[in-house]
Design a protein around this motif. Structure first.
Motif, short mmCIF file in Angstrom:
data_model
loop_
_atom_site.label_atom_id
_atom_site.label_comp_id
_atom_site.label_asym_id
_atom_site.label_seq_id
_atom_site.Cartn_x
_atom_site.Cartn_y
_atom_site.Cartn_z
N PRO A 85 2.60 23.49 -16.40
CA PRO A 85 1.51 22.55 -16.14
C PRO A 85 1.67 21.85 -14.79
CG PRO A 85 3.08 21.58 -17.66
CD PRO A 85 3.58 22.97 -17.36
N CYS A 86 0.56 21.50 -14.20
CA CYS A 86 0.55 20.74 -12.95
C CYS A 86 1.18 19.36 -13.19
CB CYS A 86 -0.88 20.58 -12.47
SG CYS A 86 -1.07 19.48 -11.08
N ASP A 87 1.98 18.91 -12.22
CA ASP A 87 2.63 17.61 -12.33
C ASP A 87 1.60 16.47 -12.40
OD1 ASP A 87 5.12 18.66 -12.29
OD2 ASP A 87 5.45 18.33 -10.16
N SER A 88 0.48 16.66 -11.72
CA SER A 88 -0.48 15.57 -11.58
C SER A 88 -1.52 15.55 -12.69
CB SER A 88 -1.19 15.68 -10.23
OG SER A 88 -0.23 15.62 -9.20
N CYS A 89 -2.13 16.71 -12.99
CA CYS A 89 -3.27 16.70 -13.92
C CYS A 89 -2.97 17.39 -15.25
CB CYS A 89 -4.49 17.34 -13.26
SG CYS A 89 -4.33 19.12 -13.00
N GLY A 90 -1.87 18.15 -15.31
CA GLY A 90 -1.49 18.76 -16.58
C GLY A 90 -2.17 20.07 -16.90
N THR A 91 -3.10 20.53 -16.05
CA THR A 91 -3.70 21.84 -16.29
C THR A 91 -2.72 22.93 -15.85
OG1 THR A 91 -4.80 21.93 -14.15
CG2 THR A 91 -6.03 20.94 -15.96
N THR A 92 -2.93 24.13 -16.38
CA THR A 92 -2.00 25.22 -16.12
C THR A 92 -2.12 25.71 -14.68
OG1 THR A 92 -2.19 25.91 -18.40
CG2 THR A 92 -1.28 27.52 -16.87
N ILE A 93 -0.98 25.87 -14.03
CA ILE A 93 -0.96 26.39 -12.66
C ILE A 93 -1.11 27.91 -12.72
CG2 ILE A 93 0.43 26.64 -10.57
CD1 ILE A 93 1.78 23.98 -11.36
N LYS A 94 -2.01 28.43 -11.90
CA LYS A 94 -2.29 29.87 -11.90
C LYS A 94 -1.83 30.51 -10.60
CE LYS A 94 -6.47 29.08 -14.43
NZ LYS A 94 -7.76 28.63 -13.96
N LEU A 95 -1.36 31.74 -10.74
CA LEU A 95 -1.00 32.55 -9.57
C LEU A 95 -2.22 33.35 -9.14
CD1 LEU A 95 1.24 33.70 -7.68
CD2 LEU A 95 1.62 35.43 -9.43
N VAL A 96 -2.66 33.15 -7.91
CA VAL A 96 -3.80 33.89 -7.37
C VAL A 96 -3.27 34.94 -6.40
CG1 VAL A 96 -5.93 33.72 -6.02
CG2 VAL A 96 -5.30 31.89 -7.61
N SER A 104 -8.33 36.86 -4.23
CA SER A 104 -8.87 35.83 -3.35
C SER A 104 -8.33 36.03 -1.95
CB SER A 104 -8.44 34.45 -3.87
OG SER A 104 -8.75 33.46 -2.92
N GLU A 105 -9.05 35.52 -0.96
CA GLU A 105 -8.55 35.57 0.42
C GLU A 105 -7.52 34.48 0.68
OE1 GLU A 105 -11.69 35.54 3.22
OE2 GLU A 105 -12.59 37.40 2.48
N THR A 106 -7.37 33.58 -0.28
CA THR A 106 -6.37 32.51 -0.13
C THR A 106 -5.43 32.55 -1.33
OG1 THR A 106 -7.92 30.99 -1.17
CG2 THR A 106 -7.84 31.01 1.24
N PRO A 107 -4.53 33.55 -1.37
CA PRO A 107 -3.60 33.65 -2.50
C PRO A 107 -2.62 32.48 -2.53
CG PRO A 107 -2.99 35.18 -0.77
CD PRO A 107 -4.31 34.58 -0.37
N GLY A 108 -2.15 32.19 -3.72
CA GLY A 108 -1.20 31.11 -3.87
C GLY A 108 -1.15 30.63 -5.29
N LEU A 109 -0.65 29.39 -5.44
CA LEU A 109 -0.57 28.77 -6.76
C LEU A 109 -1.51 27.58 -6.79
CD1 LEU A 109 3.30 28.73 -7.22
CD2 LEU A 109 1.69 30.37 -8.16
N TYR A 110 -2.40 27.58 -7.78
CA TYR A 110 -3.40 26.53 -7.85
C TYR A 110 -3.59 26.05 -9.28
CZ TYR A 110 -4.55 28.57 -3.35
OH TYR A 110 -4.46 29.06 -2.08
N CYS A 111 -3.77 24.75 -9.47
CA CYS A 111 -4.16 24.24 -10.77
C CYS A 111 -5.68 24.10 -10.80
CB CYS A 111 -3.48 22.91 -11.07
SG CYS A 111 -4.17 21.50 -10.19
N ASP A 112 -6.24 23.82 -11.97
CA ASP A 112 -7.69 23.78 -12.11
C ASP A 112 -8.31 22.70 -11.22
OD1 ASP A 112 -7.77 25.84 -13.86
OD2 ASP A 112 -7.98 24.62 -15.66
N LYS A 113 -7.63 21.59 -11.03
CA LYS A 113 -8.24 20.47 -10.32
C LYS A 113 -7.87 20.43 -8.84
CE LYS A 113 -8.91 17.87 -14.45
NZ LYS A 113 -9.00 16.59 -15.11
N GLY A 114 -6.99 21.31 -8.42
CA GLY A 114 -6.72 21.42 -6.99
C GLY A 114 -5.61 20.52 -6.47
#
Ligand SMILES: [Zn+2]
Length: 71
Positions: A35-46, A51-61
């Motif tokens: 889970p994201c430290d800030s919002c608790g949503t699951t962090i996803k691997l892109v 995507s043209e901007t691969p990385g790790l992102y949570c739902d809320k950014g």
């Protein structure tokens, strides 16, 4: 599966330390749900094919770790 060595060029723009980012990537690539430290949503691997901007992102950014993939 992508080899972890391909993440050596992680950008250091995030507030997280480089080693923390690598540890997080390893966990997520191993199938752990982190889970994201800030919002608790699951962090996803892109991945680059998703995507043209691969990385790790949570739902809320609030987790936004861009990766340089060298595929
Ligand atoms: Zn978040």
């Amino acid at each position: 599966m992508i080899d972890i060595k391909q993440f050596d060029e992680i950008k250091k723009t995030s507030a997280r330390s480089f080693n923390d980012q690598k540890a997080l990537i390893k966990k997520i690539m191993a199938g752990r749900v982190i889970p994201c430290d800030s919002c608790g949503t699951t962090i996803k691997l892109v991945l680059p094919e998703q995507s043209e901007t691969p990385g790790l992102y949570c739902d809320k950014g609030c987790t936004d770790i861009a990766l340089d993939f060298t595929l």
